[in-house]
Each structure stands twice: as structure tokens, then as C-alpha cells.
Design a protein around this motif. Structure first.
Motif, PDB file in Angstrom:
ATOM      1  N   PHE A   1      18.421  25.122  -7.697  1.00 58.51           N
ATOM      2  CA  PHE A   1      17.552  25.870  -6.800  1.00 58.51           C
ATOM      3  C   PHE A   1      16.225  25.127  -6.669  1.00 58.51           C
ATOM      4  N   ASP A   2      15.467  25.486  -5.662  1.00 58.67           N
ATOM      5  CA  ASP A   2      14.154  24.902  -5.411  1.00 58.67           C
ATOM      6  C   ASP A   2      13.146  25.577  -6.348  1.00 58.67           C
ATOM      7  N   ASN A   3      12.818  24.874  -7.450  1.00 54.97           N
ATOM      8  CA  ASN A   3      11.918  25.446  -8.457  1.00 54.97           C
ATOM      9  C   ASN A   3      10.476  25.050  -8.136  1.00 54.97           C
ATOM     10  N   SER A   4       9.958  25.561  -7.020  1.00 58.66           N
ATOM     11  CA  SER A   4       8.582  25.245  -6.624  1.00 58.66           C
ATOM     12  C   SER A   4       7.881  26.530  -6.205  1.00 58.66           C
ATOM     13  N   THR A   5       6.591  26.423  -5.905  1.00 54.85           N
ATOM     14  CA  THR A   5       5.771  27.605  -5.615  1.00 54.85           C
ATOM     15  C   THR A   5       4.986  27.385  -4.333  1.00 54.85           C
ATOM     16  N   VAL A   6       5.054  28.375  -3.436  1.00 55.80           N
ATOM     17  CA  VAL A   6       4.250  28.336  -2.213  1.00 55.80           C
ATOM     18  C   VAL A   6       2.975  29.144  -2.452  1.00 55.80           C
TER      19      VAL A   6
ATOM     20  N   ASN B   1      22.431  20.774  -1.002  1.00 53.71           N
ATOM     21  CA  ASN B   1      21.095  20.362  -1.434  1.00 53.71           C
ATOM     22  C   ASN B   1      20.101  21.495  -1.198  1.00 53.71           C
ATOM     23  N   VAL B   2      19.095  21.605  -2.095  1.00 51.19           N
ATOM     24  CA  VAL B   2      18.134  22.707  -1.999  1.00 51.19           C
ATOM     25  C   VAL B   2      16.938  22.293  -1.152  1.00 51.19           C
ATOM     26  N   SER B   3      16.091  23.277  -0.823  1.00 49.35           N
ATOM     27  CA  SER B   3      14.932  23.025   0.035  1.00 49.35           C
ATOM     28  C   SER B   3      13.886  22.193  -0.704  1.00 49.35           C
ATOM     29  N   ASP B   4      12.955  21.619   0.074  1.00 50.33           N
ATOM     30  CA  ASP B   4      11.873  20.808  -0.484  1.00 50.33           C
ATOM     31  C   ASP B   4      10.597  21.612  -0.700  1.00 50.33           C
ATOM     32  N   ALA B   5      10.514  22.784  -0.097  1.00 50.64           N
ATOM     33  CA  ALA B   5       9.325  23.637  -0.277  1.00 50.64           C
ATOM     34  C   ALA B   5       9.636  25.031   0.247  1.00 50.64           C
ATOM     35  N   TYR B   6       8.860  25.990  -0.242  1.00 51.69           N
ATOM     36  CA  TYR B   6       8.817  27.319   0.375  1.00 51.69           C
ATOM     37  C   TYR B   6       7.600  27.355   1.298  1.00 51.69           C
ATOM     38  N   THR B   7       7.607  28.278   2.250  1.00 50.61           N
ATOM     39  CA  THR B   7       6.495  28.357   3.205  1.00 50.61           C
ATOM     40  C   THR B   7       6.016  29.799   3.363  1.00 50.61           C
ATOM     41  N   ILE B   8       4.748  29.939   3.721  1.00 49.09           N
ATOM     42  CA  ILE B   8       4.178  31.217   4.164  1.00 49.09           C
ATOM     43  C   ILE B   8       3.734  31.011   5.606  1.00 49.09           C
ATOM     44  N   ASN B   9       4.338  31.752   6.511  1.00 49.50           N
ATOM     45  CA  ASN B   9       4.071  31.580   7.957  1.00 49.50           C
ATOM     46  C   ASN B   9       4.216  30.113   8.365  1.00 49.50           C
ATOM     47  N   GLY B  10       5.264  29.466   7.812  1.00 49.09           N
ATOM     48  CA  GLY B  10       5.587  28.087   8.175  1.00 49.09           C
ATOM     49  C   GLY B  10       4.804  27.027   7.423  1.00 49.09           C
ATOM     50  N   LEU B  11       3.899  27.421   6.520  1.00 46.76           N
ATOM     51  CA  LEU B  11       3.004  26.469   5.843  1.00 46.76           C
ATOM     52  C   LEU B  11       3.279  26.437   4.341  1.00 46.76           C
ATOM     53  N   PRO B  12       3.507  25.238   3.756  1.00 49.44           N
ATOM     54  CA  PRO B  12       3.843  25.162   2.323  1.00 49.44           C
ATOM     55  C   PRO B  12       2.653  25.384   1.393  1.00 49.44           C
ATOM     56  N   GLY B  13       1.450  25.058   1.833  1.00 49.81           N
ATOM     57  CA  GLY B  13       0.287  25.337   1.006  1.00 49.81           C
ATOM     58  C   GLY B  13      -0.090  24.225   0.044  1.00 49.81           C
ATOM     59  N   PRO B  14      -1.175  24.441  -0.737  1.00 51.53           N
ATOM     60  CA  PRO B  14      -1.853  23.358  -1.457  1.00 51.53           C
ATOM     61  C   PRO B  14      -1.171  22.891  -2.741  1.00 51.53           C
ATOM     62  N   LEU B  15      -0.128  23.566  -3.197  1.00 55.14           N
ATOM     63  CA  LEU B  15       0.489  23.162  -4.467  1.00 55.14           C
ATOM     64  C   LEU B  15       1.530  22.058  -4.282  1.00 55.14           C
ATOM     65  N   TYR B  16       1.809  21.678  -3.047  1.00 63.05           N
ATOM     66  CA  TYR B  16       2.742  20.579  -2.759  1.00 63.05           C
ATOM     67  C   TYR B  16       1.937  19.336  -2.380  1.00 63.05           C
ATOM     68  N   ASN B  17       2.546  18.175  -2.610  1.00 60.90           N
ATOM     69  CA  ASN B  17       1.901  16.917  -2.204  1.00 60.90           C
ATOM     70  C   ASN B  17       1.755  16.861  -0.684  1.00 60.90           C
ATOM     71  N   CYS B  18       0.634  16.320  -0.232  1.00 58.94           N
ATOM     72  CA  CYS B  18       0.407  16.100   1.201  1.00 58.94           C
ATOM     73  C   CYS B  18       0.547  17.388   2.002  1.00 58.94           C
TER      74      CYS B  18
END
Length: 569
Positions: free
Chosen positions: A293-298, A183-200
Motif C-alpha cells: 500500500f501507499d504508506n505516505s501522508t497528505v 502498483n500502488v499510488s505515489d501520493a495521496y491528495t487533498i483537492n488534487g494537491l499532495p501537499g508539503p510532505l512530499y518531495n517537489c
């Protein structure tokens, strides 16, 4: 008295020796609850931090890092990119250079940073624990030695990672049991933080606060498990000055590519006046394979410090326009190739590119996906009911139950490993129509070379189960990337185009999707050195091998004795 004073002043004016120091760190391996995307999970951390603590040292310093394991998982820590000269005992990959640190046990990683400065990183090197156990290593130049570029106003580590709602140990355990893709990841992170483009996630956003007209050194690290990443900051140009802790000829770019395991230092020159805007920094994957793959953006936010006269008004950052960068398409191999081709060693008198000009031994490795047969008593989810595997020269590496370095050092290799790793694959049309038989051979086979061998290695991607870019990491060495291309490597034509003057020097290189890369290095570091794909799923499937570099004749060319507290299996 005058003579004494004169002597004192003269002494003060003389260049002072660069004083190296010993730096002590303690890493407590702890379970800790962390919440992202409205989801709380217990994860393995160092000192309860995610990402883990920053290690800061100067070139020449000795580091003593005591790792104490308080969790039920075995643990080991790799200091990614540190050469560990004659000191594989401190390198960290479990079952390669050490047995892992078991629950309730500890180990002191004792090493000196010799001839290196820049950005590296540390991470767990057992199973998939590095998904949460990682952090930056910042090696400053010796005191009094300037950077070979403009002195930055401030330095900021930016470490990319992946967030999984599920336990990553359960994810890879299930995948290896079923033979299917994990299974793929649910988000990418910058310094441990996923950022505003993900829910919640708006509150968990990395904010880079800057002043107008300043130069910032961003130390970028890709600690993601399975994804190469494009990165850009809206309306800003970045100047690349270093890759994998080696200075490069500076060049400007608006977008960069960074593979798992790689580091890149860039200068960010801020706009000279307050821009009345904020700017997104974004990262998303570069994808070449056929798997999911995790097709999302941090995203993070670059915020300019407002002029003093606006601070007492109703001014609000949130009211400013927000600019967003445009990243390349997910499969933009053309951008990836052009970007990597721009990387060149600085090659100055102070920082020369010591490229091996003669080659003692040349090796040719295919890096491929493949399959293993499904056990007779189960149903498997790999291609056509098989189990996914991966290999180098069609050997899928079987992890030993004891550490290879100890077996080598004490002459106890019998039953642990064999020294017959194939130096060339069985030939086929590597990037053409793939063969019907995708089965790999499994074994713990090592490649033995004499001390100071000058090595040229061609790594060739194949179309077996789909061509794919593979970031290959070599422990214990830096290497020079002397050439790369698409299709099958042509030993008659391609070497004529090798760059032997100023090729980039690094520790992790992407083997191009459907292509090849050529590297050279001097095997001047005795020991057992792991080489593997830094896409963790491929490593789990067996895309790994190890080199044995034999001792030289002189005392300073031999592997050091193991430390007394080396963990036992």
C-alpha cells in the motif's frame, strides 16, 4: 385598494412553495496534462479539471448532465449515492446499467434528486478511470429549510484522492494480465494537491483560509482508489453532523475515518482569537490487508486570517509555528471500530430513521479474496503462481459484454446473466484457519427479489488470503447498519444486539477486518443495482454482484423506459 394591499401582504407572509429547478451541466471528457511532484502526465479529466467540476443542486432539483467523450477510452459516470428512483438508466456503472459512452459519443444523465440533501460525489465507473475523473455533488436543502445544526459561515469541499505517476489503466491492465497485485499510488491528495510532505510538492498544497471564531462546514469525500483514510486537523475538534448525505446525531472527534466511496460532513469551529500559528490537516491510510500500500501522508494547511493591524508589518505566515496532528497507527482497528460505532441516525421527527422492523428475506454473503488458476501458457504472480481474484459467496463476478439493465428490461437475459446467485456460502470457519483451496467460481450471477422486499444482509469478511476491511457500496439504495462485530456472525446471539432504533443510514459500509456487518434496506427501487467493494483493486478482481429488483404492480413502482440516447455497446 386597501383590500388588494392586504391580500398582497398576506400572500407574501404565507410560506412559499419550494421551487425546484432544472440545472444543466456539460462534462467534456478530455485528455489534459497535469503536473504533480515534478512529474507531468496526460490524464483523462472532465473539462480539463482535476479534480472535476463541482455539481451544486437543491433537494428536488432535476439535473441534466451532458457527457461528451473526446478521449479514446470508453467512459461512464456514476452519481454516487443518488437513489435514481425507477431510473437506473442514469446510475452509470458500465455494463451494469448502461453500455459505456464510446469515443465521439455523448449521453445525457437525466435525474431528479428526491428526498436527499448533503454531500455526495460523482466519478467514472469503468476500469480505473475514477482515479482522475471525480468531483463533489453538493445537495443543498430545499429553500427555507435550515440545517439541523448551526448555520456555517462557509462551506468547503475536501476531496481525498490518489496520484499515480503511471497511467492507472496500464497499472490495472498489467496486474490483471500477471495475476499479481497492482502498483500502488505515489501520493495521496487533498483537492488534487499532495501537499508539503512530499518531495517537489510544497507549492501544490491545499490551504484552508479561515477567520477566528467562525464555524466552517467541511464536506469530506474519500475518492481514493484503494485506501481508507484517517483524517485530523491539529489542535482542532471536529463535529460530525452527516455521513453519506444523511444527518447523524452530532458528536465531537479529533480524528475521523473515511473509506473510499464515503462522505462525511463536519463542523470546524475556529479558535476565537488569532492563534499566532498555522495548523496541518493530515490524512493517511488505515490498513488491514496483507498487500502492499501507499504508506505516505497528505497534508494541507489551515491558515488564520491575521488581524488588520498586522497586515502592514513584516508579518509572515511562514514565520508562525506549525502544529501537526497525531494520527492513529496504520492498523488501528480498535479506533476504526469505536469511531464507526459512534455514528447514529439523527432520528428526529423531520429526519426519521425508517428502519425496517420486519425482514422478508435474509441473505448471508462472504466477501473474500481468492485465486484463479494461471493460464497454461504463462507464469503468474499471484499466491503460489496463481492469479489474484475476489468474490462474494465464492462467485467472482464476470463482467458482461452488454448492459444488464437493458437485458433485464427487454427480457433478453439469456446468455447475458443467470438469476441463481447463491444466497448463502458453502459454510466454513470464515475467520479461522483458512481452507487450502482458495479457488473461486466465475460467473455473471444476479440475485432477484420482488419489489418492496424488506432485506436483511449479513456481510462476513473471511481470512482467505488474509482478513481485510472491505468498504461495500450498494447502488440505488441507502441501508441501515444495524449491527457489526468480530469473528463469525452468530445467528442465534448477534441479532439480539442489533440497533433497530437509530442505526446510521448510508450507501457505503466497511465490513470489519475479520468480522461482519448487518444491514437492512427496503427494496423499493426497481431495476438492476450493482453492489461492490469500493477498493478498486478488489472490484477489478471480482468482488462485486448485482441485485435485480422486480417491478411492483402499480405504474409508479415500475422501471421507467430507457432514454432514446442510451449508449450502445
Amino acid at each position: 385598494m386597501e383590500l388588494i394591499l392586504f391580500s398582497f401582504v398576506t400572500l407574501c407572509l404565507l410560506p412559499q412553495p419550494a421551487l425546484a429547478m432544472t440545472r444543466h451541466y456539460k462534462f467534456d471528457i478530455l485528455s489534459h496534462n497535469v503536473t504533480r511532484l515534478c512529474h507531468t502526465k496526460s490524464m483523462v479529466t472532465v473539462n480539463g479539471q482535476f479534480p472535476g467540476p463541482r455539481i451544486v443542486a437543491r433537494e428536488g432539483d432535476q439535473l441534466l448532465i451532458r457527457v461528451v467523450n473526446h478521449v479514446r477510452n470508453n467512459i461512464s459516470i456514476h452519481w454516487h449515492g443518488i437513489r435514481q428512483l425507477r431510473n437506473g438508466w442514469a446510475d452509470g456503472p458500465a455494463y451494469i446499467t448502461q453500455c459505456p459512452i464510446q469515443t465521439g459519443q455523448s449521453y445525457v444523465y437525466n435525474y431528479t434528486i428526491i428526498g436527499q440533501r448533503g454531500t455526495l460525489w460523482w466519478h467514472a465507473h469503468i476500469s480505473w478511470l475514477r482515479s482522475t475523473v471525480y468531483g463533489p455533488i453538493i445537495i443543498l436543502p430545499m429553500r427555507g429549510v435550515p440545517y439541523p445544526f448551526e448555520k456555517p459561515y462557509k462551506e468547503v469541499p475536501i476531496i481525498f484522492g490518489e496520484w499515480f505517476h503511471a497511467d492507472t489503466e496500464a497499472i490495472i491492465s498489467q496486474a490483471l494480465h500477471t495475476g499479481g497485485g497492482p502498483n500502488v499510488s505515489d501520493a495521496y491528495t487533498i483537492n488534487g494537491l499532495p501537499g508539503p510532505l512530499y518531495n517537489c510538492s510544497a507549492k501544490d498544497t491545499f490551504r484552508l483560509k479561515v477567520k477566528p471564531g467562525k464555524t466552517y462546514l467541511l464536506r469530506l469525500i474519500n475518492a481514493a482508489l484503494n485506501d481508507e483514510l484517517f483524517f485530523s486537523i491539529a489542535n482542532h475538534t471536529l463535529t460530525v453532523v452527516e455521513a453519506d448525505a444523511v444527518y447523524v446525531k452530532p458528536f465531537e472527534t479529533e480524528i475521523l475515518l473515511i473509506a473510499p466511496g464515503q462522505t462525511t460532513n463536519v463542523l470546524l469551529k475556529t479558535i476565537h482569537h488569532f492563534p499566532n500559528a498555522t495548523f496541518l490537516m493530515k490524512a493517511r491510510p488505515y490498513v488491514t490487508g496483507l498487500g502492499t500500500f501507499d504508506n505516505s501522508t497528505v497534508a494541507g494547511i489551515v491558515e488564520y486570517e491575521a488581524p488588520a493591524h498586522t497586515l502592514h508589518t513584516s508579518f509572515s505566515i511562514k514565520e508562525l509555528p506549525l502544529f501537526k496532528p497525531v494520527l492513529p497507527p496504520l492498523n488501528d482497528t480498535s479506533f476504526a471500530t469505536n469511531f464507526t460505532n459512534r455514528l447514529r441516525s439523527l432520528g428526529s421527527a423531520q429526519y426519521p430513521a425508517n428502519v425496517p422492523q420486519k425482514v422478508d428475506k435474509q441473505f448471508f454473503f462472504t466477501v473474500s479474496l481468492g485465486t484463479n488458476p494461471c493460464p497454461s501458457n504463462q507464469t503468474c504472480q499471484g499466491p503460489n503462481g496463481t492469479m489474484f481474484a475476489a468474490s462474494v459467496n465464492n462467485i467472482s463476478f464476470a463482467m458482461p459484454r452488454t448492459a444488464l439493465l437493458q437485458a433485464h428490461h427487454f427480457g433478453l437475459s439469456n446468455g447475458v446473466y443467470s438469476s441463481n446467485f447463491p444466497t448463502r456460502p458453502v459454510p466454513f470457519n470464515y475467520t479461522g484457519t483458512p481452507p487450502n483451496n482458495t479457488m473461486v467460481r466465475n460467473g455473471t450471477k444476479l440475485l432477484v427479489i420482488p419489489f418492496n422486499t424488506s432485506v436483511e444482509l449479513i456481510m462476513q469478511d473471511t481470512s482467505m488470503l488474509g482478513a481485510e476491511s472491505h468498504p461495500l457500496h450498494l447502488h440505488g439504495f441507502n441501508f441501515f447498519v444495524v449491527g457489526q462485530g468480530f469473528g463469525n456472525f452468530d445467528p442465534k446471539k448477534d441479532p439480539a444486539n442489533f440497533n433497530l432504533v437509530d442505526p446510521v443510514e448510508r450507501n457505503t459500509v466497511g465490513v470489519p477486518s475479520g468480522g461482519w456487518v448487518a444491514i437492512r434496506f427496503l427494496a423499493d427501487n426497481p431495476g438492476v443495482w450493482f453492489m461492490h467493494c469500493h477498493l478498486e483493486v478488489h472490484t477489478s478482481w471480482g468482488l462485486k454482484m448485482a441485485w435485480v429488483v422486480l417491478d411492483g404492480k402499480r405504474p409508479n413502482q415500475k422501471l421507467l423506459s430507457p432514454p432514446a440516447d442510451l449508449p450502445k455497446c
